[in-house]
Design a protein around this motif. Structure first.
Motif, mmCIF file in Angstrom:
data_model
loop_
_atom_site.group_PDB
_atom_site.id
_atom_site.type_symbol
_atom_site.label_atom_id
_atom_site.label_comp_id
_atom_site.label_asym_id
_atom_site.label_seq_id
_atom_site.Cartn_x
_atom_site.Cartn_y
_atom_site.Cartn_z
ATOM 1 N N PRO A 124 -0.715 9.632 -0.333
ATOM 2 C CA PRO A 124 -1.819 9.677 0.624
ATOM 3 C C PRO A 124 -2.733 10.896 0.471
ATOM 4 C CG PRO A 124 0.161 8.947 1.737
ATOM 5 C CD PRO A 124 0.566 9.327 0.328
ATOM 6 N N ASP A 125 -2.182 12.030 0.057
ATOM 7 C CA ASP A 125 -3.010 13.230 -0.111
ATOM 8 C C ASP A 125 -3.904 13.178 -1.345
ATOM 9 O OD1 ASP A 125 -1.864 14.309 2.163
ATOM 10 O OD2 ASP A 125 -0.320 15.399 1.035
ATOM 11 N N SER A 126 -3.596 12.274 -2.275
ATOM 12 C CA SER A 126 -4.401 12.213 -3.496
ATOM 13 C C SER A 126 -4.926 10.805 -3.758
ATOM 14 C CB SER A 126 -3.590 12.723 -4.691
ATOM 15 O OG SER A 126 -2.396 11.989 -4.829
ATOM 16 N N SER B 195 -7.848 -1.766 -3.022
ATOM 17 C CA SER B 195 -8.356 -2.039 -1.678
ATOM 18 C C SER B 195 -8.943 -0.790 -1.018
ATOM 19 C CB SER B 195 -7.223 -2.603 -0.819
ATOM 20 O OG SER B 195 -7.600 -2.657 0.531
ATOM 21 N N CYS B 196 -8.277 0.351 -1.183
ATOM 22 C CA CYS B 196 -8.769 1.585 -0.564
ATOM 23 C C CYS B 196 -10.164 1.936 -1.070
ATOM 24 C CB CYS B 196 -7.790 2.735 -0.801
ATOM 25 S SG CYS B 196 -7.263 2.937 -2.515
ATOM 26 N N VAL B 197 -10.414 1.693 -2.347
ATOM 27 C CA VAL B 197 -11.721 1.979 -2.947
ATOM 28 C C VAL B 197 -12.742 0.947 -2.490
ATOM 29 C CG1 VAL B 197 -12.982 2.121 -5.121
ATOM 30 C CG2 VAL B 197 -10.700 3.124 -4.943
ATOM 31 N N VAL B 198 -12.356 -0.326 -2.513
ATOM 32 C CA VAL B 198 -13.263 -1.393 -2.072
ATOM 33 C C VAL B 198 -13.749 -1.106 -0.652
ATOM 34 C CG1 VAL B 198 -13.385 -3.837 -1.418
ATOM 35 C CG2 VAL B 198 -12.324 -3.173 -3.591
ATOM 36 N N TRP B 199 -12.822 -0.745 0.234
ATOM 37 C CA TRP B 199 -13.211 -0.524 1.624
ATOM 38 C C TRP B 199 -13.997 0.765 1.810
ATOM 39 C CZ3 TRP B 199 -14.002 -3.983 5.041
ATOM 40 C CH2 TRP B 199 -13.334 -5.190 4.936
ATOM 41 N N ARG B 200 -13.751 1.759 0.998
ATOM 42 C CA ARG B 200 -14.561 2.988 1.073
ATOM 43 C C ARG B 200 -16.004 2.670 0.695
ATOM 44 N NH1 ARG B 200 -14.333 8.682 -0.393
ATOM 45 N NH2 ARG B 200 -16.030 9.460 0.903
ATOM 46 N N ILE B 201 -16.180 1.829 -0.326
ATOM 47 C CA ILE B 201 -17.523 1.409 -0.739
ATOM 48 C C ILE B 201 -18.155 0.520 0.327
ATOM 49 C CG2 ILE B 201 -18.794 0.009 -2.430
ATOM 50 C CD1 ILE B 201 -16.717 1.060 -4.544
ATOM 51 N N GLU C 285 -6.195 -9.332 -4.640
ATOM 52 C CA GLU C 285 -6.974 -8.201 -4.148
ATOM 53 C C GLU C 285 -6.120 -7.193 -3.369
ATOM 54 O OE1 GLU C 285 -11.264 -9.479 -2.917
ATOM 55 O OE2 GLU C 285 -9.874 -11.093 -2.377
ATOM 56 N N ARG C 286 -4.893 -7.534 -3.072
ATOM 57 C CA ARG C 286 -3.997 -6.623 -2.358
ATOM 58 C C ARG C 286 -3.409 -5.640 -3.352
ATOM 59 N NH1 ARG C 286 -2.368 -11.700 0.622
ATOM 60 N NH2 ARG C 286 -3.687 -11.587 2.452
ATOM 61 N N LEU C 287 -4.270 -4.728 -3.765
ATOM 62 C CA LEU C 287 -3.926 -3.749 -4.783
ATOM 63 C C LEU C 287 -4.208 -2.363 -4.232
ATOM 64 C CD1 LEU C 287 -3.210 -3.219 -7.827
ATOM 65 C CD2 LEU C 287 -5.683 -3.261 -8.225
ATOM 66 N N CYS C 288 -3.251 -1.459 -4.419
ATOM 67 C CA CYS C 288 -3.385 -0.076 -3.970
ATOM 68 C C CYS C 288 -3.628 0.804 -5.193
ATOM 69 C CB CYS C 288 -2.092 0.347 -3.265
ATOM 70 S SG CYS C 288 -2.105 2.053 -2.682
ATOM 71 N N CYS C 289 -4.217 1.957 -4.974
ATOM 72 C CA CYS C 289 -4.418 2.902 -6.081
ATOM 73 C C CYS C 289 -3.088 3.483 -6.557
ATOM 74 C CB CYS C 289 -5.381 4.010 -5.678
ATOM 75 S SG CYS C 289 -4.732 5.153 -4.423
ATOM 76 N N CYS D 255 0.836 -1.211 0.000
ATOM 77 C CA CYS D 255 0.000 0.000 0.000
ATOM 78 C C CYS D 255 0.866 1.256 0.000
ATOM 79 C CB CYS D 255 -0.924 0.007 1.208
ATOM 80 S SG CYS D 255 -1.951 1.493 1.308
ATOM 81 N N VAL D 256 0.581 2.155 -0.920
ATOM 82 C CA VAL D 256 1.284 3.428 -1.023
ATOM 83 C C VAL D 256 0.441 4.561 -0.434
ATOM 84 C CG1 VAL D 256 2.227 5.103 -2.669
ATOM 85 C CG2 VAL D 256 2.531 2.673 -3.075
ATOM 86 N N CYS D 257 -0.871 4.482 -0.611
ATOM 87 C CA CYS D 257 -1.755 5.597 -0.242
ATOM 88 C C CYS D 257 -2.079 5.654 1.245
ATOM 89 C CB CYS D 257 -3.050 5.515 -1.047
ATOM 90 S SG CYS D 257 -4.149 4.159 -0.548
ATOM 91 N N SER D 258 -1.781 4.612 1.985
ATOM 92 C CA SER D 258 -2.040 4.465 3.419
ATOM 93 C C SER D 258 -3.523 4.393 3.769
ATOM 94 C CB SER D 258 -1.343 5.573 4.239
ATOM 95 O OG SER D 258 -2.021 6.798 4.136
ATOM 96 N N ASN D 259 -4.383 4.126 2.792
ATOM 97 C CA ASN D 259 -5.813 3.969 3.047
ATOM 98 C C ASN D 259 -6.312 2.553 2.773
ATOM 99 O OD1 ASN D 259 -6.637 6.708 3.807
ATOM 100 N ND2 ASN D 259 -5.894 7.221 1.772
ATOM 101 N N CYS D 260 -5.414 1.681 2.360
ATOM 102 C CA CYS D 260 -5.798 0.301 2.064
ATOM 103 C C CYS D 260 -5.931 -0.495 3.357
ATOM 104 C CB CYS D 260 -4.758 -0.363 1.165
ATOM 105 S SG CYS D 260 -4.657 0.362 -0.474
ATOM 106 N N ARG D 261 -6.705 -1.552 3.272
ATOM 107 C CA ARG D 261 -6.805 -2.524 4.360
ATOM 108 C C ARG D 261 -6.468 -3.883 3.779
ATOM 109 N NH1 ARG D 261 -12.666 -0.973 6.710
ATOM 110 N NH2 ARG D 261 -12.489 1.251 6.295
ATOM 111 N N ASP D 262 -6.133 -4.803 4.648
ATOM 112 C CA ASP D 262 -5.753 -6.118 4.167
ATOM 113 C C ASP D 262 -6.931 -6.770 3.450
ATOM 114 O OD1 ASP D 262 -3.986 -8.140 3.681
ATOM 115 O OD2 ASP D 262 -4.297 -9.130 5.605
#
Length: 169
Positions: free
Chosen positions: A71-73, A143-149, A63-67, A50-57
């Motif tokens: 983190p700011d964008s 992952s960050c998007v999946v978990w936001r949804i 599925e372990r994919l980061c945007c 994870c680069v964006c720091s918003n992903c979860r396992d």
């Protein structure tokens, strides 16, 4: 390839870029991120992928994919996510269009509304970021998007299907 691109006139490059962005609108965020942060270091204290720091396992490696954004964008935090992907009115319209195209009745079992919104949000995100993939083609969502949804439209029992690899006949 790079030499060929450099040999194009500026207006030809602009036209080519516009054509690519029309087909893959999500590419714009990648280009902007490269312009602002040519090399984004991984954030320490988080998952190595994870680069964006918003992903979860996630349960599987695929599925372990980061945007891949700073983190700011992070794409999951952009205002567009709230409007195009998470807004109930937009998702209701997307579901109605989907049901109309595929001639499906939208009769829902009790407790199925959150699932319907969640799946409509996944479809809207893929369409927004990748355009139409075509029948049977699928892509993994960050992952960050999946978990936001999932946070917005949770399953009552916390049970999620996740990404399933399409099996060829």
């Amino acid at each position: 390839m790079q030499a060929r691109l450099q040999s194009l006139e500026a207006d030809q490059r602009d036209g080519l870029l516009q054509l690519v962005l029309d087909r893959l609108p999500g590419l714009l965020f990648d280009l902007l991120a490269l312009q602002d942060n040519p090399q984004i270091p991984p954030v320490t204290g988080h998952m190595h992928w994870c680069v964006c720091s918003n992903c979860r396992d996630m349960p599987t490696d695929i599925e372990r994919l980061c945007c891949g954004q700073h983190p700011d964008s992070c794409i999951s935090k952009l205002p567009h996510m709230d409007f195009y992907i998470l807004d109930e009115g937009v998702l209701r319209l997307a579901r109605a269009a989907w049901n109309d195209i595929f001639a499906v009745d939208d009769v829902q079992e009790p407790g199925e509304e959150q699932r319907s919104y969640r799946h409509a949000a996944y479809r809207n995100f893929v369409l927004w970021q990748h355009g139409r993939l075509g029948e049977g083609n699928r892509t993994v969502i960050a992952s960050c998007v999946v978990w936001r949804i999932r946070d917005k439209y949770p399953d009552a029992n916390g049970q999620y299907t996740g990404f399933r690899v399409r099996r060829l006949p």
